[in-house]
Design a protein around this motif. Structure first.
Motif, PDB file in Angstrom:
ATOM      1  N   GLU A  60       2.441 -10.647 -33.100  1.00  0.00           N
ATOM      2  CA  GLU A  60       3.114  -9.394 -32.743  1.00  0.00           C
ATOM      3  C   GLU A  60       2.297  -8.613 -31.719  1.00  0.00           C
ATOM      4  O   GLU A  60       2.841  -8.049 -30.764  1.00  0.00           O
ATOM      5  N   ALA A  61       0.974  -8.583 -31.909  1.00  0.00           N
ATOM      6  CA  ALA A  61       0.104  -7.869 -30.960  1.00  0.00           C
ATOM      7  C   ALA A  61       0.142  -8.517 -29.586  1.00  0.00           C
ATOM      8  O   ALA A  61       0.149  -7.823 -28.557  1.00  0.00           O
TER       9      ALA A  61
ATOM     10  N   ALA B 116     -16.017  -9.325 -36.932  1.00  0.00           N
ATOM     11  CA  ALA B 116     -14.878  -8.463 -36.605  1.00  0.00           C
ATOM     12  C   ALA B 116     -15.110  -7.838 -35.240  1.00  0.00           C
ATOM     13  O   ALA B 116     -16.240  -7.784 -34.743  1.00  0.00           O
ATOM     14  N   MET B 117     -14.023  -7.367 -34.636  1.00  0.00           N
ATOM     15  CA  MET B 117     -14.101  -6.646 -33.363  1.00  0.00           C
ATOM     16  C   MET B 117     -13.300  -5.361 -33.507  1.00  0.00           C
ATOM     17  O   MET B 117     -12.181  -5.366 -34.030  1.00  0.00           O
ATOM     18  N   THR B 118     -13.879  -4.258 -33.049  1.00  0.00           N
ATOM     19  CA  THR B 118     -13.206  -2.959 -33.119  1.00  0.00           C
ATOM     20  C   THR B 118     -13.175  -2.314 -31.744  1.00  0.00           C
ATOM     21  O   THR B 118     -14.199  -2.239 -31.060  1.00  0.00           O
ATOM     22  N   ILE B 119     -12.003  -1.869 -31.338  1.00  0.00           N
ATOM     23  CA  ILE B 119     -11.843  -1.096 -30.111  1.00  0.00           C
ATOM     24  C   ILE B 119     -11.638   0.361 -30.507  1.00  0.00           C
ATOM     25  O   ILE B 119     -10.772   0.681 -31.329  1.00  0.00           O
ATOM     26  N   TRP B 120     -12.456   1.236 -29.923  1.00  0.00           N
ATOM     27  CA  TRP B 120     -12.404   2.665 -30.247  1.00  0.00           C
ATOM     28  C   TRP B 120     -11.616   3.398 -29.167  1.00  0.00           C
ATOM     29  O   TRP B 120     -11.981   3.363 -28.001  1.00  0.00           O
ATOM     30  N   LYS B 121     -10.533   4.048 -29.597  1.00  0.00           N
ATOM     31  CA  LYS B 121      -9.603   4.703 -28.691  1.00  0.00           C
ATOM     32  C   LYS B 121      -9.473   6.187 -29.034  1.00  0.00           C
ATOM     33  O   LYS B 121      -9.957   6.638 -30.073  1.00  0.00           O
TER      34      LYS B 121
ATOM     35  N   TYR C 207     -10.950  -7.420 -23.049  1.00  0.00           N
ATOM     36  CA  TYR C 207     -11.077  -8.878 -22.916  1.00  0.00           C
ATOM     37  C   TYR C 207     -12.540  -9.289 -22.982  1.00  0.00           C
ATOM     38  O   TYR C 207     -12.895 -10.276 -23.641  1.00  0.00           O
ATOM     39  N   SER C 208     -13.416  -8.521 -22.332  1.00  0.00           N
ATOM     40  CA  SER C 208     -14.852  -8.804 -22.400  1.00  0.00           C
ATOM     41  C   SER C 208     -15.343  -8.801 -23.840  1.00  0.00           C
ATOM     42  O   SER C 208     -16.103  -9.676 -24.260  1.00  0.00           O
ATOM     43  N   ALA C 209     -14.910  -7.801 -24.592  1.00  0.00           N
ATOM     44  CA  ALA C 209     -15.307  -7.709 -25.998  1.00  0.00           C
ATOM     45  C   ALA C 209     -14.837  -8.933 -26.777  1.00  0.00           C
ATOM     46  O   ALA C 209     -15.569  -9.482 -27.616  1.00  0.00           O
TER      47      ALA C 209
ATOM     48  N   SER D  72      -0.094  -0.386 -23.740  1.00  0.00           N
ATOM     49  CA  SER D  72      -1.345  -0.076 -23.040  1.00  0.00           C
ATOM     50  C   SER D  72      -2.562  -0.097 -23.950  1.00  0.00           C
ATOM     51  O   SER D  72      -3.692  -0.197 -23.475  1.00  0.00           O
ATOM     52  N   VAL D  73      -2.367  -0.021 -25.251  1.00  0.00           N
ATOM     53  CA  VAL D  73      -3.503   0.073 -26.164  1.00  0.00           C
ATOM     54  C   VAL D  73      -4.222  -1.267 -26.330  1.00  0.00           C
ATOM     55  O   VAL D  73      -5.346  -1.331 -26.794  1.00  0.00           O
ATOM     56  N   ILE D  74      -3.565  -2.385 -25.921  1.00  0.00           N
ATOM     57  CA  ILE D  74      -4.162  -3.711 -26.049  1.00  0.00           C
ATOM     58  C   ILE D  74      -4.079  -4.435 -24.720  1.00  0.00           C
ATOM     59  O   ILE D  74      -3.017  -4.502 -24.097  1.00  0.00           O
ATOM     60  N   HIS D  75      -5.211  -5.005 -24.266  1.00  0.00           N
ATOM     61  CA  HIS D  75      -5.212  -5.803 -23.041  1.00  0.00           C
ATOM     62  C   HIS D  75      -4.581  -7.163 -23.338  1.00  0.00           C
ATOM     63  O   HIS D  75      -4.896  -7.799 -24.347  1.00  0.00           O
TER      64      HIS D  75
END
Length: 412
Positions: free
Chosen positions: A243-244, A212-217, A199-201, A253-256
């Motif tokens: 959908e997300a 763009a925004m990328t979350i690294w998992k 959420y901060s990102a 769990s992969v998305i806040h």
């Protein structure tokens, strides 16, 4: 400008921090802002510190243990006389000093002041390391930029103030800052909710009009199910914001859950990629003509099922519903699923502040109630309902609901 978010697993040790620099090298480290979580299981450990503090137990030993783990990581990254060691000392001294002088009995307030230190220490270590290896960046204290109300442990963002401050950043530079935290009007730390770094990102992405925004998992992207809980899951290459959002709401769990809305408002593409294999395509979330709608499975654990009935068998009417939901809002208990009949209301709840018993006591002044604790909410998105029996096998179903192509069960 690009926003990259790295979670705790991506900075859990010295090798992982070095891998962050390799990921950045593959992506291009320019005009970007990194949002970084606490290292490994630091948040859990600092939560233990808060518990011990309120039990008047020996919290100092736990603090020392957390500090030692960070020093071990730092020793694996820096020379012995590096200034980062002094910074680490200062952060841990701040925790001890706060707990010694604190007079507030407010658990949530104390929680936020202590647990937030994990992000502060983590980002200082990563920022210093990246500078040392040639990725020039400025370290930011997120509390100076994300402004909230005083809802400790679940802060609500003051978007006007936040956007005013963040938008003034020089977009030609690179930054490292913390996830999960902001500050209220008196500059005390307020956290944005557990797992709130995504959420901060999104907040920084929105306020900076990011490209763009990328979350690294540690997973390839958004999957059709958590591979730790479901077999034969597949990567979803392209999914819509809608959908997300649905998947996040149901507990993926992969998305806040709060992450998507700010990105959708400005149509900012959102990627979920693997820090293990940064060259892999991952998942793109956003507007696309090729968005996928495959059958997906979500298991949301640590839920409670609350059944509410009228005492005199009268209908659960609008005035009853208003009373019930006002109490839910008062206690900050989230409803994951709701089902009502003429004389009863069933609610699958998420009690993250451990106040369900208090809520129940107030409800019992007007209603009959029954609670089943520690249940799970099983959701199937885009369910193929022609073979629905397969979803019920070997499950103790307490409640079920089907809406269009979404099947949900509360199971024990």
């Amino acid at each position: 400008m690009k926003i990259f978010k790295f979670g705790g697993a991506s900075v859990k040790d010295a090798d992982s921090v070095r891998n962050v620099s390799m990921v950045l090298q593959s992506q291009g480290f320019s005009n970007c802002l990194l949002v970084i979580s606490a290292m490994g299981k630091t948040t859990n450990a600092l939560e233990d510190v808060v518990e011990l503090y309120f039990k008047k137990d020996n919290y100092q030993a736990k603090i020392d243990d957390v500090k030692q783990k960070h020093l071990e990581i730092a020793h694996g990254l820096f020379k012995q006389n590096h200034e980062v060691f002094e910074e680490i000392d200062l952060f841990f001294n701040d925790i001890v000093a706060f707990l010694r002088r604190n007079k507030s009995p407010n658990y949530n307030f104390v929680y936020d002041q202590v647990v937030s230190c994990g992000e502060m220490i983590s980002t200082k270590i990563v920022s210093e390391f990246l500078n040392d290896v040639g990725f020039t960046n400025n370290w930011l204290d997120a509390r100076d930029y994300i402004k909230t109300d005083d809802s400790y442990r679940d802060g609500n963002v003051n978007w006007q103030k936040t956007e005013q401050v963040i938008s003034a950043l020089d977009k030609s530079k690179c930054y490292v800052t913390q996830g999960f935290i902001g500050s209220e009007n008196n500059n005390f730390t307020v956290t944005l909710g557990r797992e709130g770094s995504d959420y901060s990102a999104a907040i920084f992405a929105y306020c900076l009009n990011a490209d763009a925004m990328t979350i690294w998992k540690d997973v390839p992207g958004v999957m059709t199910g958590d591979p730790r809980k479901f077999e034969n899951v597949e990567l979803l290459s392209n999914i819509s914001y809608e959908e997300a959002i649905e998947m996040a709401y149901y507990g993926a769990s992969v998305i806040h859950p709060k992450t998507l809305q700010p990105l959708q408002q400005k149509n900012i593409p959102f990627y979920v990629k693997s820090f293990v294999d940064p060259s892999a395509p991952g998942t793109k979330v956003g507007a696309s003509e090729i968005n996928e709608h495959r059958e997906s499975f979500i298991l949301k654990e640590n839920q409670d099922l609350l059944k509410i009935c009228s005492r005199d068998f009268s209908f659960i009417a609008e005035d009853h519903m208003s009373q019930i939901f006002n109490l839910l809002a008062k206690h900050k208990i989230k409803v994951s699923l709701m089902q009502n009949s003429a004389i009863s209301l069933a609610l699958c709840l998420e009690d993250k502040f451990d106040v369900l018993d208090e809520l129940n006591a107030e409800l019992q002044e007007s209603f009959e109630t029954q609670i089943s604790k520690n249940v799970s909410l099983f959701t199937v998105r885009n369910a193929k309902l022609e073979n629905i029996d397969r979803f019920y096998r070997e499950k103790n179903v307490l409640l079920e609901q089907i809406a269009k192509n979404t099947l949900q069960m509360v199971i024990q």
